[in-house]
Design an enzyme around this catalytic site. Structure first.
Site, mmCIF file in Angstrom:
data_model
loop_
_atom_site.group_PDB
_atom_site.id
_atom_site.type_symbol
_atom_site.label_atom_id
_atom_site.label_comp_id
_atom_site.label_asym_id
_atom_site.label_seq_id
_atom_site.Cartn_x
_atom_site.Cartn_y
_atom_site.Cartn_z
ATOM 1 N N GLU A 9 0.841 -1.189 0.000
ATOM 2 C CA GLU A 9 0.000 0.000 0.000
ATOM 3 C C GLU A 9 0.887 1.254 0.000
ATOM 4 O O GLU A 9 1.818 1.333 0.796
ATOM 5 C CB GLU A 9 -0.911 0.034 1.230
ATOM 6 C CG GLU A 9 -1.978 1.100 1.101
ATOM 7 C CD GLU A 9 -2.925 1.169 2.306
ATOM 8 O OE1 GLU A 9 -2.529 0.752 3.413
ATOM 9 O OE2 GLU A 9 -4.046 1.642 2.125
ATOM 10 N N GLY B 194 4.493 0.405 11.568
ATOM 11 C CA GLY B 194 3.135 0.057 12.000
ATOM 12 C C GLY B 194 2.739 -1.339 11.568
ATOM 13 O O GLY B 194 3.466 -2.306 11.759
ATOM 14 N N ALA B 195 1.548 -1.439 10.980
ATOM 15 C CA ALA B 195 1.018 -2.726 10.539
ATOM 16 C C ALA B 195 0.299 -2.524 9.212
ATOM 17 O O ALA B 195 -0.041 -1.398 8.854
ATOM 18 C CB ALA B 195 0.053 -3.280 11.582
ATOM 19 N N MET B 196 0.080 -3.627 8.462
ATOM 20 C CA MET B 196 -0.568 -3.534 7.158
ATOM 21 C C MET B 196 -1.566 -4.667 7.008
ATOM 22 O O MET B 196 -1.247 -5.830 7.205
ATOM 23 C CB MET B 196 0.512 -3.579 6.050
ATOM 24 C CG MET B 196 -0.037 -3.579 4.641
ATOM 25 S SD MET B 196 -1.010 -2.068 4.297
ATOM 26 C CE MET B 196 -2.217 -2.731 3.149
ATOM 27 N N GLU B 197 -2.787 -4.273 6.591
ATOM 28 C CA GLU B 197 -3.946 -5.170 6.653
ATOM 29 C C GLU B 197 -4.093 -6.139 5.491
ATOM 30 O O GLU B 197 -5.217 -6.492 5.133
ATOM 31 C CB GLU B 197 -5.209 -4.307 6.736
ATOM 32 C CG GLU B 197 -5.531 -3.491 5.452
ATOM 33 C CD GLU B 197 -5.027 -2.057 5.484
ATOM 34 O OE1 GLU B 197 -4.086 -1.777 6.257
ATOM 35 O OE2 GLU B 197 -5.556 -1.206 4.735
ATOM 36 N N ASN B 198 -2.976 -6.604 4.891
ATOM 37 C CA ASN B 198 -3.100 -7.550 3.778
ATOM 38 C C ASN B 198 -4.154 -8.614 4.087
ATOM 39 O O ASN B 198 -4.170 -9.176 5.178
ATOM 40 C CB ASN B 198 -1.756 -8.244 3.547
ATOM 41 C CG ASN B 198 -0.611 -7.273 3.555
ATOM 42 O OD1 ASN B 198 -0.560 -6.355 2.741
ATOM 43 N ND2 ASN B 198 0.301 -7.432 4.505
ATOM 44 N N HIS C 205 -7.783 -2.805 14.817
ATOM 45 C CA HIS C 205 -7.778 -1.919 13.640
ATOM 46 C C HIS C 205 -7.524 -2.735 12.366
ATOM 47 O O HIS C 205 -8.300 -2.659 11.404
ATOM 48 C CB HIS C 205 -6.693 -0.844 13.825
ATOM 49 C CG HIS C 205 -6.543 0.089 12.666
ATOM 50 N ND1 HIS C 205 -6.996 1.385 12.694
ATOM 51 C CD2 HIS C 205 -6.006 -0.073 11.437
ATOM 52 C CE1 HIS C 205 -6.746 1.979 11.541
ATOM 53 N NE2 HIS C 205 -6.137 1.103 10.757
ATOM 54 N N GLU C 206 -6.469 -3.522 12.355
ATOM 55 C CA GLU C 206 -6.110 -4.255 11.127
ATOM 56 C C GLU C 206 -7.175 -5.290 10.777
ATOM 57 O O GLU C 206 -7.465 -5.526 9.604
ATOM 58 C CB GLU C 206 -4.744 -4.933 11.282
ATOM 59 C CG GLU C 206 -3.590 -3.977 11.599
ATOM 60 C CD GLU C 206 -3.460 -2.828 10.618
ATOM 61 O OE1 GLU C 206 -3.762 -3.027 9.425
ATOM 62 O OE2 GLU C 206 -3.063 -1.721 11.041
ATOM 63 N N GLU D 24 -9.506 4.014 6.640
ATOM 64 C CA GLU D 24 -8.745 4.299 7.860
ATOM 65 C C GLU D 24 -9.604 4.824 9.010
ATOM 66 O O GLU D 24 -9.437 4.421 10.148
ATOM 67 C CB GLU D 24 -7.589 5.262 7.553
ATOM 68 C CG GLU D 24 -6.561 4.672 6.597
ATOM 69 C CD GLU D 24 -6.021 3.318 7.060
ATOM 70 O OE1 GLU D 24 -6.168 2.973 8.242
ATOM 71 O OE2 GLU D 24 -5.471 2.589 6.216
HETATM 72 ZN ZN LIG Z 1 -5.432 1.179 8.786
#
Ligand SMILES: [Zn+2]
Length: 883
Positions: free
Chosen positions: A159, A291-295, A326-327, A349
C-alpha cells in the site's frame, strides 16, 4: 477580558453562513468512472504470479500469466511496472509487437500486431526486478536473532502503489482480480501469503510453494513473507488463525492469538458478514514498517505491535489489542469492500480506527478506552484548527502522491471522531444496520463515501449524506457559541450559533456544519440528541441552575463556548459532572486559552476543581497544559513561582497515588501515577528525584525490583537528572538488553538526559550501529525524544542523518519530513531556517504539507510568548491574593 469574551460571542452570532461549502461531487462507486490512470478498456481477471527472490543480491525473477477481459477490441495493453525488465511477452502464446516500460511513469505499454478482439485473452511474460532495502514492494529485512546471529526476512509492503515493485500489474484499487501466488525459496524457509498453501514441491535446496487462489481483491493487499518463521495456531468458526514470528519467538504471540479469536468472532457478528477467507495469519516482522498492514488474510505487523512477554507493559498489551482490532476491521472495511480510489482512503482508515476503538472498549472496559481516544481527537482538532488544514476527503490526482492523504491526524483521528459522532446521533443499532447493508452491498467490490451515506440514510430514514458532507468535504470544525436565557421559573432556553474555530487568524471562506449535539442539563440527566442546522436555533435545556453540556459523553467533534454565567455554573458543579463531560469542558477551555479567547485563570480554576478525583484522561489533559506552560516559562524569572504553582496542583495527586501500584488499580490510574511523577521529577521535585534514584539503585542490583510498567517512570526521572556515571549505567543497561521491548524502553529513556554533553552522546547513540537493524524505525523517535530538553541538538541530529532516519519509514518519509518533524522540532531553530531546510529536502508537491507544518511551528512560537504572559498575570494575581 470578560467583556471581550462577550464581544466575541456577539460576533459569532451575527455571521450568516451558507450551507454546503466546497462540497466536491461524489457519486456511488462505478468501475467506469472510478478515478485512475490506467485505461478501463481491459480488466485483469486472474493472475498467476511466480516469484523467485534472490536475497543475497537483492534481485528477484518472476513470471506471470494474466487472464484479461478485453471490453473492447484493443491493440495496446497498459499496466503498472517499476524497476522491472519484461521478457518473452506474449498474448495467447503469440509474441507481441513491442514492449515499452517507463520507470518515470511507472507504466509498461504492450503493443500488439493488431487489435485483439473483445473477450478473454492471456498475457504471459517473465521478468526480473529488485528487492528493496526499505519497507516498500518486496524488501529484505535484516535482524539480529536473540542468540546474536544475523537473520534476514523477505517481506512485502504494497500500500498504496508498491505492488508494481514486485510484479507488473494493474495497481489501482478498482481493478480487483484473483491471484494465485507461487514462490521459490530455500527449502528450510517458511513462506506465508494471503491464502493457505495449495502445494509444495522441493527441488534440491529449493522449494516452490503455491498458494490457493485468492478471492477478487486489489493488488495492494497481496502479501508474501519468506524466512526462518514459525507459528502458533487456533481455530475459530472454521477459520484457521495463525501468529507467525521469527522462530523461537512465536510463543510470544499467544495473547495476540487469543485476541484475534475474540475479535474475529465479534466482527463476524458486527458486520453481519462472516470473514470469508479460510485462514487469517498475523506476521510479526522484526522491523520493517513501523506500523502494521492489513493484507487480506496475512496481516503484517512490526513485531513490537504483536508480541508480548513478561517484560511488556500494560501499554504494550493495549497497543497490541487496539492495533489488531484496527487491522482486523480492515479485513471487512478495506479488503472485502475497498475504496474506489485513494480520495476515499478515509473510508478505510477512519472506519478501522473507529471500529477498533469500539471493540477495544467493549472487550476491555477497565481500560476506559474512549476516554483515552479523546487524546487522539484532540490531536485531530489541534491540526484541524489551522487555516491550512484540509478536508478528510482529498482529491488525489496523482496516485504517486497518495501518501499525502494518509495524514494521521485528519484521515484517521478526525474520521474516527466524526463516525463516532454520527453513530451517537443515529444510535448504535441504526448505525450498525447501515454498516451491515453497506458491507453486504459492496462485498468483493469497491465503494465511495456516498455508498456509505446512502446505506446509513436507508437504515435511519435521515439524510446522512447531507450531514456528513459538512464534516468530510470541508476542513475544520465549528465553535458553537451558547447564549442561555432564563424565564421567570428558571427554565433555560439556549440560542446557538457557530463559526469555524481557529487557533490563530480568521477564515475568510464561509463555512457551516450540521452539528449533532448531545445536550445534557444537570449532572445526571440523559442527553438529548439534536441537530444544530441554523444560526439562532433555540433549544429548551433544563434549568439555569443546572450544569449544561452540549457535548455529553464527549461524542462530538466541535468546541463549545458557554456564556459567562453558564460557564460559572459549570465550573461550580465541575466535580459532579460525568467524566466525559468534564473532559470535554477541559479540552474546550484549554483550546480557547490557546486561541487567546479565554483567560488562563478560568482554565486553571477547573484544574484546581479536580480535587481528589483521579480520572486519568482529565488529569492527562491538565498535565499536557501544565507541561506546555512550564516550557513557556523556562528561563524566565517567574519560572520558580510557576513551578511552585504546578507543585501545588500535582503534589497532592502524587501523595494520593504513592509510588507503588495496587492490584485493584486500573491501567489508567497506573498511567496517571507515572505521568504525575515524571512531571514532578522533570520540574525538579527533590523528594521525587531522591525516591527515583533510590529505586533505580535497587533496580540496578536486581532487575525484578521494578515492574516493567514502572520502569520508564524511574528511568526517565533518573536520566533527566543524570550525571556522567549514571548515564553510562543507563547506556550499559540498554546495550546489554536482549529483549527488544526492554531495549527500546531503555534507549528511549536515555534521550531524556538534560545535561548537554551527555545529550550529545545520546544523540550519537541514536544514530549508531548499536541500534539493531530490526529497531531501525525507532531511531526517528529517539531523535524526537531529544527535543524536550535539547531541541537544537535534536534538529542538528535530524538534519545530519535524514536518509538513515527516513529509510525505514518507506513511502511515508516525505510526509514525515514535511509535516511531522517540523511540528516536533518547532523550537529547535528559527522558523525560516526550518522552512528553508525542509523545502530543500522534500519534493515540490509536498508544499501544502510544509505550509501546514510551518503554520504550526509559527503558532507554537507565538503561543510560547503569549502563554508565558498569561501565566505571569495569573501568577502575580495568585501572589497578590495570597498577600
Ligand atoms: Zn489502517
Amino acid at each position: 477580558m470578560r467583556s471581550g469574551y462577550f464581544a466575541y460571542l456577539a460576533t459569532a452570532a451575527v455571521i450568516a453562513l451558507p450551507t454546503s461549502v466546497q462540497a466536491a461531487p461524489v457519486a456511488p462507486f462505478s468501475f467506469d468512472t472510478a478515478y485512475g490512470r490506467l485505461p478501463k478498456t481491459l480488466i485483469p481477471i486472474d493472475y498467476s504470479v511466480s516469484i523467485t527472490p534472490n536475497a543475497a543480491d537483492r534481485t528477484l525473477t518472476g513470471s506471470e500469466s494474466i487472464v484479461l477481459e478485453f471490453r473492447h477490441p484493443s491493440a495496446t495493453i497498459i499496466f503498472n511496472s517499476l524497476n522491472e525488465v519484461l521478457r518473452d511477452v506474449r498474448l495467447d502464446g503469440k509474441p507481441v509487437k513491442a514492449v515499452a516500460s517507463s520507470d518515470e511513469q511507472q507504466l509498461t505499454t504492450v503493443t500488439l500486431d493488431s487489435a485483439a478482439t473483445a473477450g478473454r485473452h492471456t498475457l504471459t511474460f517473465s521478468y526480473s526486478g529488485k528487492i528493496e532495502s526499505g519497507p516498500r514492494g518486496m524488501f529484505a529485512q535484516p535482524y539480529v536473532k536473540p542468540d546474536g546471529d544475523n537473520g534476514l526476512l523477505i517481506q512485502t509492503k504494497f500500500e498504496s502503489t508498491d505492488a508494481r515493485r514486485m510484479f507488473p500489474c494493474w495497481d489501482e484499487p478498482a481493478f480487483r482480480s484473483t491471484f494465485q501466488i507461487s514462490v521459490t525459496v530455500p527449502a528450510e524457509a517458511a513462506v506465508v501469503s494471503n491464502m493457505p498453501v495449495a502445494r509444495r514441491v522441493v527441488h534440491d535446496a529449493l522449494a516452490t510453494t503455491t498458494f490457493l487462489r485468492t478471492p477478487k481483491m486489489p493488488t495492494y493487499l497481496v502479501e508474501l513473507s519468506a524466512g526462518d518463521l514459525a507459528r502458533i495456531t487456533a481455530h475459530t468458526d472454521g477459520v484457521e488463525i495463525g501468529i507467525w514470528a521469527v522462530r523461537g519467538q512465536e510463543k510470544q504471540g499467544a495473547e495476540a492469538l487469543a485476541n484475534a479469536q475474540q475479535i474475529l468472532a465479534d466482527y463476524d457478528d458486527y458486520f453481519g458478514y462472516k470473514y470469508p477467507l479460510p485462514k487469517l495469519d498475523s506476521i510479526a516482522v522484526p522491523g520493517g514498517q513501523p506500523g502494521a498492514m492489513e493484507n487480506w488474510g496475512a496481516i503484517a505487523y512490526n513485531d513490537q505491535l504483536l508480541l508480548l512477554s513478561p517484560l511488556s507493559t500494560i501499554l504494550n498489551h493495549q497497543t497490541v489489542y487496539s492495533v489488531q482490532a484496527h487491522e482486523m476491521a480492515h479485513q471487512w472495511n478495506g479488503d472485502l469492500v475497498t475504496m474506489g480510489w485513494w480520495d476515499d482512503i478515509w473510508l478505510n482508515e477512519s472506519f478501522a480506527s473507529w471500529r477498533a476503538a469500539e471493540e477495544t472498549d467493549l472487550r476491555n472496559p477497565g481500560w476506559r478506552w474512549w476516554e483515552g481516544e479523546d487524546a487522539s481527537k484532540e490531536t485531530a482538532m489541534s491540526a484541524d484548527a489551522r487555516i491550512t488544514s484540509h478536508a478528510i476527503q482529498q482529491h488525489v490526482t496523482d496516485e504517486l502522491q497518495v501518501t499525502n492523504a494518509f495524514d494521521k491526524a485528519i484521515t484517521y483521528n478526525k474520521g474516527e471522531a466524526v463516525l463516532r459522532m454520527l453513530e451517537g446521533y443515529l444510535g448504535p443499532a441504526t448505525f450498525r444496520k447501515g454498516v451491515r447493508a453497506f458491507i453486504r452491498a459492496h462485498a468483493y467490490s469497491n465503494a465511495t463515501s456516498t455508498d456509505l451515506w446512502n446505506a446509513l440514510s436507508a437504515a435511519s430514514g435521515r439524510n446522512v449524506g447531507e450531514i456528513s458532507a459538512d464534516w468530510i468535504e470541508q476542513p475544520g470544525f465549528p465553535l458553537v457559541a451558547v447564549s442561555a436565557t432564563c424565564d421567570a421559573a428558571g427554565k433555560r432556553t439556549l440560542a446557538l450559533s457557530q463559526q469555524r474555530f481557529l487557533l490563530q487568524g480568521a477564515d475568510s471562506r464561509p463555512s457551516h456544519w450540521a452539528v449533532p449535539l448531545q445536550i445534557r442539563s444537570g449532572a445526571a440527566g440523559a442527553p438529548q440528541a439534536v441537530l444544530l442546522q441554523q444560526d439562532g436555533q433555540t433549544f429548551k435545556a433544563g434549568r439555569c441552575d443546572q450544569a449544561l453540556t452540549l457535548n455529553a459523553g464527549a461524542l462530538g467533534y466541535f468546541r463549545v463556548a458557554y456564556d459567562a454565567a453558564t460557564l460559572q455554573t459549570n465550573a461550580a458543579q465541575f466535580g459532579t459532572l460525568p467524566d466525559p463531560d468534564r473532559i470535554a469542558l477541559l479540552d474546550d477551555q484549554w483550546a480557547l486559552v490557546q486561541a487567546g479567547r479565554q483567560e488562563l485563570a478560568r482554565y486553571l480554576a477547573l484544574a484546581s476543581s479536580m480535587g481528589s478525583d483521579l480520572d486519568e484522561r482529565a488529569w492527562m489533559q491538565i498535565s499536557a497544559a501544565l507541561e506546555t506552560l512550564e516550557y513557556a516559562e523556562r528561563g524566565k524569572s517567574s519560572h520558580d513561582a510557576y513551578i511552585a504553582y504546578a507543585f501545588s496542583i500535582f503534589q497532592p495527586v502524587a501523595a494520593r497515588l504513592g509510588w507503588d501500584s495496587r492490584p485493584d488499580e486500573s491501567p489508567g490510574t497506573q498511567r496517571l501515577r507515572r505521568t504525575v511523577l515524571v512531571d514532578l521529577g522533570s520540574w525538579g521535585d527533590r523528594e521525587v528525584i531522591a525516591e527515583a534514584r533510590k529505586r533505580f539503585a535497587a533496580f540496578m542490583a536486581d532487575h525484578s525490583a521494578i515492574r516493567p510498567d514502572d520502569q520508564s517512570t524511574v528511568l526517565e526521572i533518573v536520566t533527566r537528572n543524570a550525571d556522567a556515571a549514571t548515564f553510562e549505567q543507563l547506556h550499559q543497561l540498554a546495550r546489554s538488553a536482549s529483549n527488544e521491548t526492554e531495549q527500546r524502553r531503555y534507549y528511549a529513556a536515555l534521550m531524556h538526559v538534560r545535561d548537554p554533553q551527555l545529550a550529545a552522546q545520546a544523540a550519537q547513540i541514536a544514530v549508531s550501529s548499536e541500534i539493531p537493524p530490526q529497531s531501525a524505525a525507532v531511531r526517528l523517535g529517539l531523535v524526537g525524544g531529544l527535543t524536550f530538553e535539547n531541541p537544537k541538538l535534536a534538529w542538528a541530529t535530524f538534519t545530519a542523518n535524514l536518509d538513515m532516519l527516513m529509510l525505514p519509514q518507506g513511502r511515508y518519509a516525505a510526509f514525515i519530513t514535511a509535516q511531522l518533524m517540523p511540528e516536533t522540532l518547532w523550537d529547535a531553530a528559527p522558523p525560516d531556517e526550518i522552512e528553508t531546510w525542509i523545502r530543500a529536502h522534500v519534493p515540490a508537491e509536498m508544499a501544502d504539507n510544509v505550509a501546514r507544518s510551518m503554520e504550526i511551528v509559527r503558532f507554537k512560537l507565538a503561543q510560547k510568548t503569549s502563554l508565558a504572559q498569561a501565566a505571569d498575570s495569573f501568577l502575580s494575581a495568585r501572589m497578590a491574593s495570597r498577600g
